[in-house]
Design a protein around this motif. Sequence first.
Motif, PDB file in Angstrom:
ATOM      1  N   VAL A   1       0.843  -1.195   0.000  1.00  0.00           N
ATOM      2  CA  VAL A   1       0.000   0.000   0.000  1.00  0.00           C
ATOM      3  C   VAL A   1       0.878   1.243   0.000  1.00  0.00           C
ATOM      4  CG1 VAL A   1      -0.196   0.194   2.529  1.00  0.00           C
ATOM      5  CG2 VAL A   1      -2.041   1.089   1.079  1.00  0.00           C
ATOM      6  N   ALA A   2       0.387   2.272  -0.673  1.00  0.00           N
ATOM      7  CA  ALA A   2       0.990   3.599  -0.620  1.00  0.00           C
ATOM      8  C   ALA A   2      -0.089   4.585  -0.184  1.00  0.00           C
ATOM      9  CB  ALA A   2       1.566   3.996  -1.973  1.00  0.00           C
ATOM     10  N   VAL A   3       0.322   5.663   0.477  1.00  0.00           N
ATOM     11  CA  VAL A   3      -0.612   6.612   1.096  1.00  0.00           C
ATOM     12  C   VAL A   3      -0.390   7.998   0.507  1.00  0.00           C
ATOM     13  CG1 VAL A   3      -1.404   7.598   3.282  1.00  0.00           C
ATOM     14  CG2 VAL A   3      -0.598   5.232   3.200  1.00  0.00           C
ATOM     15  N   SER A   4      -1.473   8.760   0.353  1.00  0.00           N
ATOM     16  CA  SER A   4      -1.379  10.110  -0.203  1.00  0.00           C
ATOM     17  C   SER A   4      -2.383  11.032   0.459  1.00  0.00           C
ATOM     18  CB  SER A   4      -1.637  10.075  -1.712  1.00  0.00           C
ATOM     19  OG  SER A   4      -1.635  11.378  -2.277  1.00  0.00           O
ATOM     20  N   ASP A   5      -2.010  12.303   0.583  1.00  0.00           N
ATOM     21  CA  ASP A   5      -2.940  13.326   1.059  1.00  0.00           C
ATOM     22  C   ASP A   5      -3.749  13.924  -0.080  1.00  0.00           C
ATOM     23  OD1 ASP A   5      -2.010  13.410   3.864  1.00  0.00           O
ATOM     24  OD2 ASP A   5      -0.162  14.147   2.968  1.00  0.00           O
ATOM     25  N   ASP A   6      -3.204  13.860  -1.318  1.00  0.00           N
ATOM     26  CA  ASP A   6      -3.778  14.634  -2.412  1.00  0.00           C
ATOM     27  C   ASP A   6      -3.937  13.870  -3.722  1.00  0.00           C
ATOM     28  OD1 ASP A   6      -1.154  14.330  -3.153  1.00  0.00           O
ATOM     29  OD2 ASP A   6      -0.667  16.474  -3.108  1.00  0.00           O
ATOM     30  N   LEU A   7      -3.675  12.577  -3.755  1.00  0.00           N
ATOM     31  CA  LEU A   7      -3.747  11.743  -4.945  1.00  0.00           C
ATOM     32  C   LEU A   7      -2.611  11.990  -5.931  1.00  0.00           C
ATOM     33  CD1 LEU A   7      -7.611  11.775  -5.669  1.00  0.00           C
ATOM     34  CD2 LEU A   7      -6.258   9.794  -4.958  1.00  0.00           C
ATOM     35  N   HIS A   8      -1.668  12.865  -5.576  1.00  0.00           N
ATOM     36  CA  HIS A   8      -0.544  13.179  -6.460  1.00  0.00           C
ATOM     37  C   HIS A   8       0.778  12.611  -5.938  1.00  0.00           C
ATOM     38  CE1 HIS A   8      -2.594  16.045  -9.212  1.00  0.00           C
ATOM     39  NE2 HIS A   8      -3.388  16.223  -8.161  1.00  0.00           N
ATOM     40  N   THR A   9       1.068  12.841  -4.692  1.00  0.00           N
ATOM     41  CA  THR A   9       2.319  12.376  -4.097  1.00  0.00           C
ATOM     42  C   THR A   9       2.025  11.179  -3.203  1.00  0.00           C
ATOM     43  OG1 THR A   9       3.217  14.619  -4.119  1.00  0.00           O
ATOM     44  CG2 THR A   9       4.289  13.018  -2.667  1.00  0.00           C
ATOM     45  N   TRP A  10       2.734  10.075  -3.472  1.00  0.00           N
ATOM     46  CA  TRP A  10       2.474   8.824  -2.771  1.00  0.00           C
ATOM     47  C   TRP A  10       3.703   8.355  -2.020  1.00  0.00           C
ATOM     48  CZ3 TRP A  10      -2.379   6.710  -2.697  1.00  0.00           C
ATOM     49  CH2 TRP A  10      -3.300   7.240  -3.611  1.00  0.00           C
ATOM     50  N   ARG A  11       3.497   7.806  -0.833  1.00  0.00           N
ATOM     51  CA  ARG A  11       4.580   7.248  -0.041  1.00  0.00           C
ATOM     52  C   ARG A  11       4.191   5.829   0.386  1.00  0.00           C
ATOM     53  NH1 ARG A  11       1.774  11.189   2.493  1.00  0.00           N
ATOM     54  NH2 ARG A  11       0.751  10.709   4.497  1.00  0.00           N
ATOM     55  N   LYS A  12       5.080   4.892   0.138  1.00  0.00           N
ATOM     56  CA  LYS A  12       4.807   3.499   0.480  1.00  0.00           C
ATOM     57  C   LYS A  12       4.790   3.314   2.000  1.00  0.00           C
ATOM     58  CE  LYS A  12       7.060   1.788  -3.716  1.00  0.00           C
ATOM     59  NZ  LYS A  12       8.174   0.978  -4.271  1.00  0.00           N
ATOM     60  N   ASP A  13       3.870   2.501   2.460  1.00  0.00           N
ATOM     61  CA  ASP A  13       3.781   2.144   3.875  1.00  0.00           C
ATOM     62  C   ASP A  13       4.230   0.694   4.009  1.00  0.00           C
ATOM     63  OD1 ASP A  13       3.133   1.471   6.467  1.00  0.00           O
ATOM     64  OD2 ASP A  13       1.190   2.487   6.458  1.00  0.00           O
ATOM     65  N   PRO A  14       5.442   0.444   4.499  1.00  0.00           N
ATOM     66  CA  PRO A  14       5.984  -0.920   4.522  1.00  0.00           C
ATOM     67  C   PRO A  14       5.299  -1.829   5.530  1.00  0.00           C
ATOM     68  CG  PRO A  14       7.462   0.581   5.663  1.00  0.00           C
ATOM     69  CD  PRO A  14       6.394   1.435   5.045  1.00  0.00           C
ATOM     70  N   ARG A  15       4.369  -1.310   6.311  1.00  0.00           N
ATOM     71  CA  ARG A  15       3.712  -2.155   7.312  1.00  0.00           C
ATOM     72  C   ARG A  15       2.767  -3.172   6.682  1.00  0.00           C
ATOM     73  NH1 ARG A  15       1.110   2.192  11.210  1.00  0.00           N
ATOM     74  NH2 ARG A  15       0.764   3.179   9.156  1.00  0.00           N
ATOM     75  N   LEU A  16       2.298  -2.910   5.457  1.00  0.00           N
ATOM     76  CA  LEU A  16       1.413  -3.866   4.805  1.00  0.00           C
ATOM     77  C   LEU A  16       2.196  -4.658   3.766  1.00  0.00           C
ATOM     78  CD1 LEU A  16      -1.373  -5.101   4.364  1.00  0.00           C
ATOM     79  CD2 LEU A  16      -1.766  -3.394   2.582  1.00  0.00           C
ATOM     80  N   GLN A  17       2.297  -5.963   3.982  1.00  0.00           N
ATOM     81  CA  GLN A  17       2.883  -6.890   3.023  1.00  0.00           C
ATOM     82  C   GLN A  17       2.026  -8.150   3.056  1.00  0.00           C
ATOM     83  OE1 GLN A  17       7.120  -7.418   3.518  1.00  0.00           O
ATOM     84  NE2 GLN A  17       7.500  -5.231   3.724  1.00  0.00           N
ATOM     85  N   LEU A  18       0.912  -8.085   2.353  1.00  0.00           N
ATOM     86  CA  LEU A  18      -0.105  -9.137   2.430  1.00  0.00           C
ATOM     87  C   LEU A  18       0.182 -10.215   1.397  1.00  0.00           C
ATOM     88  CD1 LEU A  18      -2.769  -9.827   3.932  1.00  0.00           C
ATOM     89  CD2 LEU A  18      -3.975  -8.814   1.980  1.00  0.00           C
ATOM     90  N   GLN A  19       0.316 -11.450   1.869  1.00  0.00           N
ATOM     91  CA  GLN A  19       0.645 -12.569   0.996  1.00  0.00           C
ATOM     92  C   GLN A  19      -0.467 -13.617   0.999  1.00  0.00           C
ATOM     93  OE1 GLN A  19       4.623 -13.342   2.857  1.00  0.00           O
ATOM     94  NE2 GLN A  19       5.360 -13.090   0.758  1.00  0.00           N
ATOM     95  N   ALA A  20      -0.417 -14.503   0.009  1.00  0.00           N
ATOM     96  CA  ALA A  20      -1.383 -15.594  -0.067  1.00  0.00           C
ATOM     97  C   ALA A  20      -1.244 -16.502   1.151  1.00  0.00           C
ATOM     98  CB  ALA A  20      -1.160 -16.389  -1.343  1.00  0.00           C
ATOM     99  N   ASP A  21      -2.368 -16.905   1.702  1.00  0.00           N
ATOM    100  CA  ASP A  21      -2.384 -17.808   2.848  1.00  0.00           C
ATOM    101  C   ASP A  21      -2.513 -19.241   2.334  1.00  0.00           C
ATOM    102  OD1 ASP A  21      -2.996 -19.348   5.099  1.00  0.00           O
ATOM    103  OD2 ASP A  21      -4.097 -17.725   6.066  1.00  0.00           O
TER     104      ASP A  21
END
Length: 327
Positions: A112-132
């Motif tokens: 996941v990446a997060v943005s305040d304005d839909l233009h500048t995005w910063r990755k959030d390394p806390r989410l790394q969702l894999q197949a179970d």
Amino acid sequence: MAFSKDGHWVWDFWLADDGERYHLYYLHAPTSLGDPQLRHRNARIGHAISGDLVEWEDLGEVLSAGDAGDIDSSATWTGSVVRGDDGLWRMFYTGSRFLSPSEITNVETIGVAVSDDLHTWRKDPRLQLQADPAWYEILPDGTWHEEAWRDPWVFRDSAGEGWHMLVTARARGARSRRDTDRGVVGHARSADLLHWTVQPPLSSPGGGFAHLEVPQTVRLGGRDLLLFSCDAAHLAGDRVGAAGGVWLADAESATGPFDLTGAYLLTPESLYAGRIVEDRSGTPRLIAFENGGTDGGFLGRITDPLDIATDGAEPRAVLYVQERNPA
């Protein structure tokens, strides 16, 4: 005018609407690679804006591949964008990690990446969702060339009880690589868009698809449907030899279950990775990428919005939702 990018192939995409402008996020890779198949190893996410879904202003790249060892060390693939209760926009995307430069062995993880304005995005390394592996095929099973866990489609629960994510996945249980009919709609749930719990699939294997790409839940003609794509090369079971493209399947609700055995084509394979979006009049329109030209080459550009008729009429100048014949 169709959206294209000079010197690049453009293919899978997703959209966000801020109420004034549509934001298009698209995969692209340089045509200087020569072979269109190499685009998958070199995909990056670009951004364009429009007021009418027709005239687009390209703003360039917004999300790139990560470093060695990251979930997206090879490429950033398809996703979706939603706005959380905290006002932040979140782009859920597929991180792709190819394990060899000469083979197609690939591990897919949702980030996941997060943005305040839909233009500048910063990755959030806390989410790394894999197949179970409790439900889904993983690479060590040795029954498929990739660990399929991609194309997250995120939407709010209709009862306001958190969020759902649909995922392109494969059900575990294949006996060999010839057992291709394992494509399913993967599922995960979250209360806060950060902490996700993988759930059992929302469809059953055996529907005739090795994979169901870019899934999206839609409501057309008063019924819930699943929109997805599968090319002819990845049809399985009784569907082998049939045409591929953009498909629709009936659903009991936005969260399934989805009837893959009754799935039917919406468009031929010349269009792919279709998305349905409402225009400013509230009319649902289909947008897809142009997958191939008359010469058989890869085009790599995105269509203008296409009309959808839901009355079961034969196709004319518009695309249509085909009514199934009674059993």
